[in-house]
Design a protein around this motif. Structure first.
Motif, PDB file in Angstrom:
ATOM      1  N   SER A 160      65.860  37.477  44.115  1.00  0.00           N
ATOM      2  CA  SER A 160      65.064  36.616  44.995  1.00  0.00           C
ATOM      3  C   SER A 160      65.638  35.198  45.024  1.00  0.00           C
ATOM      4  N   VAL A 161      66.056  34.714  43.863  1.00  0.00           N
ATOM      5  CA  VAL A 161      66.684  33.390  43.804  1.00  0.00           C
ATOM      6  C   VAL A 161      67.961  33.386  44.641  1.00  0.00           C
ATOM      7  N   TYR A 162      68.737  34.467  44.529  1.00  0.00           N
ATOM      8  CA  TYR A 162      69.965  34.557  45.331  1.00  0.00           C
ATOM      9  C   TYR A 162      69.645  34.466  46.819  1.00  0.00           C
ATOM     10  N   VAL A 163      68.668  35.242  47.265  1.00  0.00           N
ATOM     11  CA  VAL A 163      68.332  35.276  48.691  1.00  0.00           C
ATOM     12  C   VAL A 163      67.875  33.905  49.182  1.00  0.00           C
ATOM     13  N   LEU A 164      67.131  33.184  48.361  1.00  0.00           N
ATOM     14  CA  LEU A 164      66.624  31.872  48.758  1.00  0.00           C
ATOM     15  C   LEU A 164      67.741  30.842  48.948  1.00  0.00           C
ATOM     16  N   ILE A 165      68.832  31.006  48.209  1.00  0.00           N
ATOM     17  CA  ILE A 165      69.914  30.013  48.237  1.00  0.00           C
ATOM     18  C   ILE A 165      71.083  30.446  49.099  1.00  0.00           C
ATOM     19  N   ALA A 166      71.230  31.749  49.334  1.00  0.00           N
ATOM     20  CA  ALA A 166      72.457  32.297  49.920  1.00  0.00           C
ATOM     21  C   ALA A 166      72.836  31.677  51.262  1.00  0.00           C
ATOM     22  N   ASP A 167      71.857  31.388  52.099  1.00  0.00           N
ATOM     23  CA  ASP A 167      72.176  30.829  53.415  1.00  0.00           C
ATOM     24  C   ASP A 167      72.734  29.404  53.323  1.00  0.00           C
ATOM     25  N   PHE A 168      72.444  28.723  52.233  1.00  0.00           N
ATOM     26  CA  PHE A 168      72.940  27.360  52.052  1.00  0.00           C
ATOM     27  C   PHE A 168      74.299  27.339  51.349  1.00  0.00           C
ATOM     28  N   SER A 169      74.434  28.176  50.313  1.00  0.00           N
ATOM     29  CA  SER A 169      75.686  28.223  49.558  1.00  0.00           C
ATOM     30  C   SER A 169      75.796  29.564  48.850  1.00  0.00           C
ATOM     31  N   PRO A 170      76.603  30.494  49.378  1.00  0.00           N
ATOM     32  CA  PRO A 170      76.746  31.809  48.743  1.00  0.00           C
ATOM     33  C   PRO A 170      77.233  31.725  47.299  1.00  0.00           C
ATOM     34  N   LEU A 171      78.163  30.814  47.036  1.00  0.00           N
ATOM     35  CA  LEU A 171      78.689  30.688  45.679  1.00  0.00           C
ATOM     36  C   LEU A 171      77.614  30.188  44.711  1.00  0.00           C
ATOM     37  N   LEU A 172      76.880  29.153  45.128  1.00  0.00           N
ATOM     38  CA  LEU A 172      75.807  28.641  44.283  1.00  0.00           C
ATOM     39  C   LEU A 172      74.726  29.694  44.073  1.00  0.00           C
ATOM     40  N   ALA A 173      74.458  30.486  45.107  1.00  0.00           N
ATOM     41  CA  ALA A 173      73.458  31.546  44.992  1.00  0.00           C
ATOM     42  C   ALA A 173      73.875  32.572  43.938  1.00  0.00           C
ATOM     43  N   LEU A 174      75.153  32.934  43.928  1.00  0.00           N
ATOM     44  CA  LEU A 174      75.651  33.867  42.918  1.00  0.00           C
ATOM     45  C   LEU A 174      75.467  33.310  41.515  1.00  0.00           C
ATOM     46  N   LEU A 175      75.855  32.067  41.333  1.00  0.00           N
ATOM     47  CA  LEU A 175      75.804  31.467  40.008  1.00  0.00           C
ATOM     48  C   LEU A 175      74.362  31.293  39.520  1.00  0.00           C
ATOM     49  N   VAL A 176      73.508  30.718  40.367  1.00  0.00           N
ATOM     50  CA  VAL A 176      72.132  30.454  39.953  1.00  0.00           C
ATOM     51  C   VAL A 176      71.359  31.757  39.777  1.00  0.00           C
ATOM     52  N   GLY A 177      71.485  32.675  40.738  1.00  0.00           N
ATOM     53  CA  GLY A 177      70.792  33.956  40.618  1.00  0.00           C
ATOM     54  C   GLY A 177      71.219  34.728  39.387  1.00  0.00           C
ATOM     55  N   GLY A 178      72.529  34.715  39.098  1.00  0.00           N
ATOM     56  CA  GLY A 178      73.031  35.408  37.918  1.00  0.00           C
ATOM     57  C   GLY A 178      72.543  34.784  36.630  1.00  0.00           C
ATOM     58  N   VAL A 179      72.572  33.457  36.568  1.00  0.00           N
ATOM     59  CA  VAL A 179      72.127  32.759  35.354  1.00  0.00           C
ATOM     60  C   VAL A 179      70.633  32.970  35.114  1.00  0.00           C
ATOM     61  N   VAL A 180      69.837  32.924  36.178  1.00  0.00           N
ATOM     62  CA  VAL A 180      68.393  33.162  36.034  1.00  0.00           C
ATOM     63  C   VAL A 180      68.138  34.564  35.490  1.00  0.00           C
ATOM     64  N   THR A 181      68.821  35.558  36.050  1.00  0.00           N
ATOM     65  CA  THR A 181      68.663  36.938  35.572  1.00  0.00           C
ATOM     66  C   THR A 181      69.053  37.059  34.112  1.00  0.00           C
ATOM     67  N   LEU A 182      70.204  36.476  33.764  1.00  0.00           N
ATOM     68  CA  LEU A 182      70.718  36.577  32.390  1.00  0.00           C
ATOM     69  C   LEU A 182      69.771  35.911  31.397  1.00  0.00           C
ATOM     70  N   LEU A 183      69.344  34.699  31.697  1.00  0.00           N
ATOM     71  CA  LEU A 183      68.485  33.973  30.762  1.00  0.00           C
ATOM     72  C   LEU A 183      67.136  34.668  30.583  1.00  0.00           C
ATOM     73  N   MET A 184      66.593  35.190  31.675  1.00  0.00           N
ATOM     74  CA  MET A 184      65.319  35.908  31.562  1.00  0.00           C
ATOM     75  C   MET A 184      65.479  37.159  30.702  1.00  0.00           C
ATOM     76  N   ARG A 185      66.559  37.890  30.903  1.00  0.00           N
ATOM     77  CA  ARG A 185      66.766  39.123  30.133  1.00  0.00           C
ATOM     78  C   ARG A 185      67.036  38.820  28.660  1.00  0.00           C
ATOM     79  N   LEU A 186      67.867  37.811  28.387  1.00  0.00           N
ATOM     80  CA  LEU A 186      68.125  37.441  26.994  1.00  0.00           C
ATOM     81  C   LEU A 186      66.850  36.935  26.319  1.00  0.00           C
ATOM     82  N   GLY A 187      66.027  36.201  27.071  1.00  0.00           N
ATOM     83  CA  GLY A 187      64.756  35.753  26.529  1.00  0.00           C
ATOM     84  C   GLY A 187      63.837  36.918  26.212  1.00  0.00           C
TER      85      GLY A 187
END
Length: 205
Positions: A160-187
């Motif tokens: 969902s984070v990726y989709v919200l950002i993707a239209d503005f910056s695909p690269l930033l969407a990848l990084l932020v969406g991935g980091v959010v997923t990773l941190l939530m799972r590690l938590g």
């Protein structure tokens, strides 16, 4: 940018192949079992995604993904020769990184094919979770997606984070969406985060 996405996708395949190899080691599987578990983990979710979206199955049209799996599995096998035991947390951590990579790459592929936002989120979640489900079923484990800790939910949020950002910056969407997923799972692994569980009236809490 396309080249970056391509190698990022290969990195996700490699990480999930490592995850499958680690589980095969814990289950004392032979070489064939290692390759099977590494392969279904690495490409199972992406294969289902491409079939549902009616897109060319990525590894069938680009066999270098299979070479990535083989190299990742063999490299992990060599590393494991110097280890007597793999802690469960090592497997969970490797799986968390694969989950993060595949969540955003699955959502990104659906987004590039111009599917609606909700389909992008579903495809991101499916890409990340399905290969791990196949891995766990073949290894006769309870799939992580069915255990109590947050798992698929982290993918839903990250996609969902990726989709919200993707239209503005695909690269930033990848990084932020991935980091959010990773941190939530590690938590969730570290602090056993769970969703609320529905219980019958009168059941002890």
């Amino acid at each position: 940018m396309e080249l970056f996405f391509y190698w990022f996708d290969h990195l996700g395949v490699a990480v999930f192949a490592i995850s499958g190899t680690l589980l095969a080691f814990r289950k004392n599987m032979d070489g064939f079992g290692v390759i099977v578990l590494a392969s279904v983990t690495a490409i199972g979710g992406g294969t289902l995604r491409d079939l549902i979206l009616d897109l060319p199955v990525f590894w069938a049209y680009d066999p270098t993904y299979l070479y990535t799996i083989i190299v990742a599995a063999l490299g992990t096998i060599v590393w494991l020769r110097f280890r007597d035991y793999i802690h469960q947390k090592t497997l969970l951590t490797a799986d968390a990184f694969g989950l993060a990579f595949f969540t955003v790459m699955g959502a990104q592929k659906a987004h590039m094919a111009e599917f609606p936002a909700i389909i992008c989120v579903v495809m991101g979640t499916m890409t990340a979770c399905f290969g791990g489900m196949l891995r766990d079923v073949l290894a006769r484990d309870i799939p992580m997606v069915l255990k109590g800790e947050l798992y698929a939910t982290t993918c839903l949020v990250g996609a969902s984070v990726y989709v919200l950002i993707a239209d503005f910056s695909p690269l930033l969407a990848l990084l932020v969406g991935g980091v959010v997923t990773l941190l939530m799972r590690l938590g969730a692994i570290r602090w056993q985060w769970h969703l609320p569980v529905f219980q019958e009236h009168g059941e002890s809490r």
